[in-house]
Design a protein around this motif. Structure first.
Motif, PDB file in Angstrom:
ATOM      1  N   GLY A  46      33.264  47.686  37.176  1.00  0.00           N
ATOM      2  CA  GLY A  46      34.646  47.206  37.248  1.00  0.00           C
ATOM      3  C   GLY A  46      34.808  45.785  37.759  1.00  0.00           C
ATOM      4  N   ALA A  47      33.731  45.083  38.068  1.00  0.00           N
ATOM      5  CA  ALA A  47      33.859  43.758  38.697  1.00  0.00           C
ATOM      6  C   ALA A  47      33.816  42.592  37.704  1.00  0.00           C
ATOM      7  CB  ALA A  47      32.753  43.583  39.741  1.00  0.00           C
ATOM      8  N   LEU A  48      33.114  42.789  36.576  1.00  0.00           N
ATOM      9  CA  LEU A  48      32.843  41.630  35.707  1.00  0.00           C
ATOM     10  C   LEU A  48      34.115  41.090  35.032  1.00  0.00           C
ATOM     11  CD1 LEU A  48      29.763  41.204  33.424  1.00  0.00           C
ATOM     12  CD2 LEU A  48      32.031  40.574  32.600  1.00  0.00           C
ATOM     13  N   VAL A  49      34.909  41.959  34.445  1.00  0.00           N
ATOM     14  CA  VAL A  49      36.101  41.488  33.711  1.00  0.00           C
ATOM     15  C   VAL A  49      37.054  40.725  34.643  1.00  0.00           C
ATOM     16  CG1 VAL A  49      38.183  42.285  32.499  1.00  0.00           C
ATOM     17  CG2 VAL A  49      35.921  43.066  31.757  1.00  0.00           C
ATOM     18  N   PRO A  50      37.401  41.292  35.817  1.00  0.00           N
ATOM     19  CA  PRO A  50      38.270  40.519  36.720  1.00  0.00           C
ATOM     20  C   PRO A  50      37.658  39.174  37.127  1.00  0.00           C
ATOM     21  CG  PRO A  50      38.122  42.802  37.461  1.00  0.00           C
ATOM     22  CD  PRO A  50      37.152  42.653  36.334  1.00  0.00           C
ATOM     23  N   SER A  51      36.324  39.130  37.263  1.00  0.00           N
ATOM     24  CA  SER A  51      35.698  37.852  37.653  1.00  0.00           C
ATOM     25  C   SER A  51      35.839  36.829  36.533  1.00  0.00           C
ATOM     26  CB  SER A  51      34.228  38.048  38.040  1.00  0.00           C
ATOM     27  OG  SER A  51      33.379  38.053  36.914  1.00  0.00           O
ATOM     28  N   LEU A  52      35.756  37.283  35.287  1.00  0.00           N
ATOM     29  CA  LEU A  52      35.919  36.340  34.166  1.00  0.00           C
ATOM     30  C   LEU A  52      37.394  35.918  34.049  1.00  0.00           C
ATOM     31  CD1 LEU A  52      34.677  34.705  31.885  1.00  0.00           C
ATOM     32  CD2 LEU A  52      34.782  36.731  30.418  1.00  0.00           C
ATOM     33  N   GLU A  53      38.303  36.851  34.322  1.00  0.00           N
ATOM     34  CA  GLU A  53      39.736  36.469  34.327  1.00  0.00           C
ATOM     35  C   GLU A  53      39.982  35.375  35.367  1.00  0.00           C
ATOM     36  OE1 GLU A  53      41.737  40.647  32.725  1.00  0.00           O
ATOM     37  OE2 GLU A  53      41.358  40.399  34.880  1.00  0.00           O
ATOM     38  N   LYS A  54      39.315  35.490  36.515  1.00  0.00           N
ATOM     39  CA  LYS A  54      39.458  34.477  37.557  1.00  0.00           C
ATOM     40  C   LYS A  54      38.869  33.134  37.087  1.00  0.00           C
ATOM     41  CE  LYS A  54      38.843  33.933  42.528  1.00  0.00           C
ATOM     42  NZ  LYS A  54      37.550  33.292  42.840  1.00  0.00           N
ATOM     43  N   SER A  55      37.743  33.186  36.387  1.00  0.00           N
ATOM     44  CA  SER A  55      37.155  31.952  35.838  1.00  0.00           C
ATOM     45  C   SER A  55      38.141  31.269  34.885  1.00  0.00           C
ATOM     46  CB  SER A  55      35.860  32.259  35.077  1.00  0.00           C
ATOM     47  OG  SER A  55      34.848  32.654  35.961  1.00  0.00           O
ATOM     48  N   LEU A  56      38.796  32.065  34.029  1.00  0.00           N
ATOM     49  CA  LEU A  56      39.752  31.481  33.080  1.00  0.00           C
ATOM     50  C   LEU A  56      40.918  30.828  33.833  1.00  0.00           C
ATOM     51  CD1 LEU A  56      39.949  34.225  30.260  1.00  0.00           C
ATOM     52  CD2 LEU A  56      38.435  32.261  30.423  1.00  0.00           C
ATOM     53  N   GLU A  57      41.338  31.490  34.904  1.00  0.00           N
ATOM     54  CA  GLU A  57      42.422  30.914  35.740  1.00  0.00           C
ATOM     55  C   GLU A  57      41.988  29.586  36.344  1.00  0.00           C
ATOM     56  OE1 GLU A  57      44.050  33.170  39.140  1.00  0.00           O
ATOM     57  OE2 GLU A  57      44.197  34.823  37.694  1.00  0.00           O
ATOM     58  N   THR A  58      40.750  29.547  36.847  1.00  0.00           N
ATOM     59  CA  THR A  58      40.236  28.318  37.473  1.00  0.00           C
ATOM     60  C   THR A  58      40.103  27.210  36.443  1.00  0.00           C
ATOM     61  OG1 THR A  58      38.997  29.752  38.972  1.00  0.00           O
ATOM     62  CG2 THR A  58      38.400  27.422  38.967  1.00  0.00           C
ATOM     63  N   VAL A  60      25.008  48.695  33.086  1.00  0.00           N
ATOM     64  CA  VAL A  60      26.269  48.570  33.838  1.00  0.00           C
ATOM     65  C   VAL A  60      26.939  47.227  33.556  1.00  0.00           C
ATOM     66  CG1 VAL A  60      27.261  48.439  36.175  1.00  0.00           C
ATOM     67  CG2 VAL A  60      25.527  50.172  35.638  1.00  0.00           C
ATOM     68  N   TYR A  61      26.148  46.136  33.554  1.00  0.00           N
ATOM     69  CA  TYR A  61      26.820  44.842  33.359  1.00  0.00           C
ATOM     70  C   TYR A  61      26.876  44.391  31.911  1.00  0.00           C
ATOM     71  CZ  TYR A  61      21.979  43.150  34.390  1.00  0.00           C
ATOM     72  OH  TYR A  61      20.623  42.947  34.440  1.00  0.00           O
ATOM     73  N   ILE A  62      25.925  44.848  31.085  1.00  0.00           N
ATOM     74  CA  ILE A  62      25.942  44.417  29.685  1.00  0.00           C
ATOM     75  C   ILE A  62      27.122  45.070  28.954  1.00  0.00           C
ATOM     76  CG2 ILE A  62      24.497  45.991  28.258  1.00  0.00           C
ATOM     77  CD1 ILE A  62      23.870  42.268  28.587  1.00  0.00           C
ATOM     78  N   THR A  63      27.466  46.299  29.311  1.00  0.00           N
ATOM     79  CA  THR A  63      28.622  46.925  28.658  1.00  0.00           C
ATOM     80  C   THR A  63      29.923  46.270  29.133  1.00  0.00           C
ATOM     81  OG1 THR A  63      28.522  48.651  30.341  1.00  0.00           O
ATOM     82  CG2 THR A  63      27.585  49.205  28.201  1.00  0.00           C
ATOM     83  N   GLN A  64      29.922  45.771  30.358  1.00  0.00           N
ATOM     84  CA  GLN A  64      31.136  45.090  30.843  1.00  0.00           C
ATOM     85  C   GLN A  64      31.340  43.744  30.151  1.00  0.00           C
ATOM     86  OE1 GLN A  64      32.205  45.428  35.189  1.00  0.00           O
ATOM     87  NE2 GLN A  64      30.062  46.038  35.311  1.00  0.00           N
ATOM     88  N   ILE A  65      30.261  43.010  29.863  1.00  0.00           N
ATOM     89  CA  ILE A  65      30.457  41.713  29.185  1.00  0.00           C
ATOM     90  C   ILE A  65      30.909  41.960  27.738  1.00  0.00           C
ATOM     91  CG2 ILE A  65      28.080  41.200  28.385  1.00  0.00           C
ATOM     92  CD1 ILE A  65      28.530  38.302  29.287  1.00  0.00           C
ATOM     93  N   ALA A  66      30.417  43.049  27.127  1.00  0.00           N
ATOM     94  CA  ALA A  66      30.892  43.397  25.779  1.00  0.00           C
ATOM     95  C   ALA A  66      32.377  43.757  25.829  1.00  0.00           C
ATOM     96  CB  ALA A  66      30.071  44.566  25.227  1.00  0.00           C
ATOM     97  N   ASP A  67      32.790  44.406  26.892  1.00  0.00           N
ATOM     98  CA  ASP A  67      34.210  44.750  27.073  1.00  0.00           C
ATOM     99  C   ASP A  67      35.053  43.471  27.224  1.00  0.00           C
ATOM    100  OD1 ASP A  67      36.515  46.251  27.564  1.00  0.00           O
ATOM    101  OD2 ASP A  67      36.126  46.331  29.738  1.00  0.00           O
ATOM    102  N   ALA A  68      34.532  42.501  27.970  1.00  0.00           N
ATOM    103  CA  ALA A  68      35.255  41.227  28.155  1.00  0.00           C
ATOM    104  C   ALA A  68      35.465  40.546  26.803  1.00  0.00           C
ATOM    105  CB  ALA A  68      34.468  40.311  29.098  1.00  0.00           C
ATOM    106  N   GLN A  69      34.461  40.636  25.928  1.00  0.00           N
ATOM    107  CA  GLN A  69      34.586  40.040  24.592  1.00  0.00           C
ATOM    108  C   GLN A  69      35.639  40.810  23.778  1.00  0.00           C
ATOM    109  OE1 GLN A  69      31.175  40.476  21.967  1.00  0.00           O
ATOM    110  NE2 GLN A  69      31.599  38.502  21.004  1.00  0.00           N
ATOM    111  N   ALA A  70      35.584  42.133  23.850  1.00  0.00           N
ATOM    112  CA  ALA A  70      36.556  42.952  23.106  1.00  0.00           C
ATOM    113  C   ALA A  70      37.985  42.656  23.559  1.00  0.00           C
ATOM    114  CB  ALA A  70      36.229  44.436  23.289  1.00  0.00           C
ATOM    115  N   ARG A  71      38.153  42.305  24.829  1.00  0.00           N
ATOM    116  CA  ARG A  71      39.482  41.973  25.345  1.00  0.00           C
ATOM    117  C   ARG A  71      39.908  40.550  24.999  1.00  0.00           C
ATOM    118  NH1 ARG A  71      40.780  44.866  30.683  1.00  0.00           N
ATOM    119  NH2 ARG A  71      39.357  46.642  30.654  1.00  0.00           N
ATOM    120  N   GLY A  72      39.009  39.772  24.371  1.00  0.00           N
ATOM    121  CA  GLY A  72      39.365  38.409  23.960  1.00  0.00           C
ATOM    122  C   GLY A  72      39.232  37.363  25.051  1.00  0.00           C
ATOM    123  N   LEU A  73      38.547  37.698  26.147  1.00  0.00           N
ATOM    124  CA  LEU A  73      38.387  36.712  27.218  1.00  0.00           C
ATOM    125  C   LEU A  73      37.356  35.649  26.834  1.00  0.00           C
ATOM    126  CD1 LEU A  73      38.296  39.070  30.356  1.00  0.00           C
ATOM    127  CD2 LEU A  73      40.278  37.970  29.293  1.00  0.00           C
TER     128      LEU A  73
END
Ligand SMILES: NC(=O)c1ccc[n+]([C@@H]2O[C@H](COP(=O)([O-])OP(=O)(O)OC[C@H]3O[C@@H](n4cnc5c(N)ncnc54)[C@H](OP(=O)(O)O)[C@@H]3O)[C@@H](O)[C@H]2O)c1
Length: 270
Positions: free
Chosen positions: A77-89, A113-126
């Motif tokens: 649950g940590a990777l997507v929020p961290s990438l959202e924060k990067s986009l904000e920065t 655990v983390y590779i599926t989260q980065i794939a999720d970040a891509q699916a969300r369009g981040l």
């Protein structure tokens, strides 16, 4: 139809480009013609990259932005929020490429655990594309088994004329995973390399320019950095040097596996 995502092979690294001097250097890179900026959550340069991009007046779509996920953000649950924060920065809606910066230190967090989260970040369009950094062949194979073929666009690792990482680079190129060279000019350690100097004399180029031209000739992406305008510009000019097949073969001979970035918690290199 959506445009294919082309990764500009001549990029600008931003490790160490912090604060006002960092913004000035990144702005200088954009004015020089670099259209690919490489940042990371751990470099603390995401703000500087976004700020330089806005000050340049260049359209967001014209500049390819890469960031990397810190190993601290791999937990469930940590990777997507961290990438959202990067986009904000960065103050952008999406980055072009997001990389897993390092495999989890000592394999503490399972790859799945983390590779599926980065794939999720891509699916969300981040992020348009996803990739990895400092991944070995074994880790790339494990990643392909988890995500399927063709999902990983890029592997970024240490590569320059004195550390050519031939086995890994060949593996990536066979699978159409773009190789990005970090430490592409070996942090200024190439100036006395006789072969690079001799080839440079023929092209009226520095050993660093010959190294960059070599990496581009091999089809790799390269991301040198400097805080000095004259070096930012001379590194970029390497883009127009055309090495002969014989010169490329001579540079291939000077590989001596000289690795600089080698933390004790890192992977077992190929
Ligand atoms: N994925 C990863 O784990 C990872 C690891 C390391 C780096 N990276 C990325 O790769 C980028 C490049 O790597 P790097 O910054 O470590 O090393 P590098 O680009 O090989 O070398 C940069 C160093 O070389 C000097 N330099 C620049 N141009 C020069 C020239 N023409 N002649 C002589 N010296 C020159 C710079 O000093 P001055 O500023 O004084 O010019 C700077 O100290 C980083 O910025 C970062 O974006 C990624």
């Amino acid at each position: 139809m959506e445009k294919p995502h082309v990764i500009p092979l001549m990029g600008f690294g931003t490790f160490g480009r912090n604060g006002k001097n960092g913004i000035d250097a990144i702005l200088c890179a954009l004015e020089t013609g670099y259209r690919h900026l490489d940042t990371a959550q751990t470099y603390d340069t995401e703000f500087e990259v976004g700020e330089a991009l806005r000050r340049s007046g260049i359209d967001r779509e014209e500049v390819f932005l890469t960031t990397k996920i810190s190993t601290d953000n791999f937990g469930p649950g940590a990777l997507v929020p961290s990438l959202e924060k990067s986009l904000e920065t960065l103050k952008v809606d999406q980055v072009d490429l997001t990389l897993i910066h390092w495999p989890s230190p000592n394999g503490r967090i399972p790859l799945e655990v983390y590779i599926t989260q980065i794939a999720d970040a891509q699916a969300r369009g981040l992020t348009k594309l996803i990739g990895v950094s400092n991944f070995t062949i074994a880790l790339l194979e494990e990643t392909e088994a988890l995500l399927g073929k063709g999902r990983i666009a890029n592997n970024q690792f240490e590569l320059n004329p004195i550390l050519q990482n031939k086995k890994l680079a060949h593996y990536c190129q066979e699978r159409e995973i773009l190789v990005t060279c970090y430490l592409p000019i070996a942090r200024g350690m190439l100036s006395e390399e006789p072969v690079l100097r001799a080839i440079g004399e023929k092209h009226d180029a520095t050993p660093e320019q010959v190294a960059i031209a070599f990496e581009l000739a091999k089809g790799y992406c390269t991301i040198p950095t400097s805080g000095r305008p004259e070096r930012i510009r001379s590194n970029f000019k390497a883009n127009s040097i055309r090495l002969s097949p014989d010169e490329i073969a001579r540079i291939e001979m000077i590989d001596r596996n000289h690795r600089v970035v080698d933390p004790d918690w890192g992977p077992k290199w190929d």
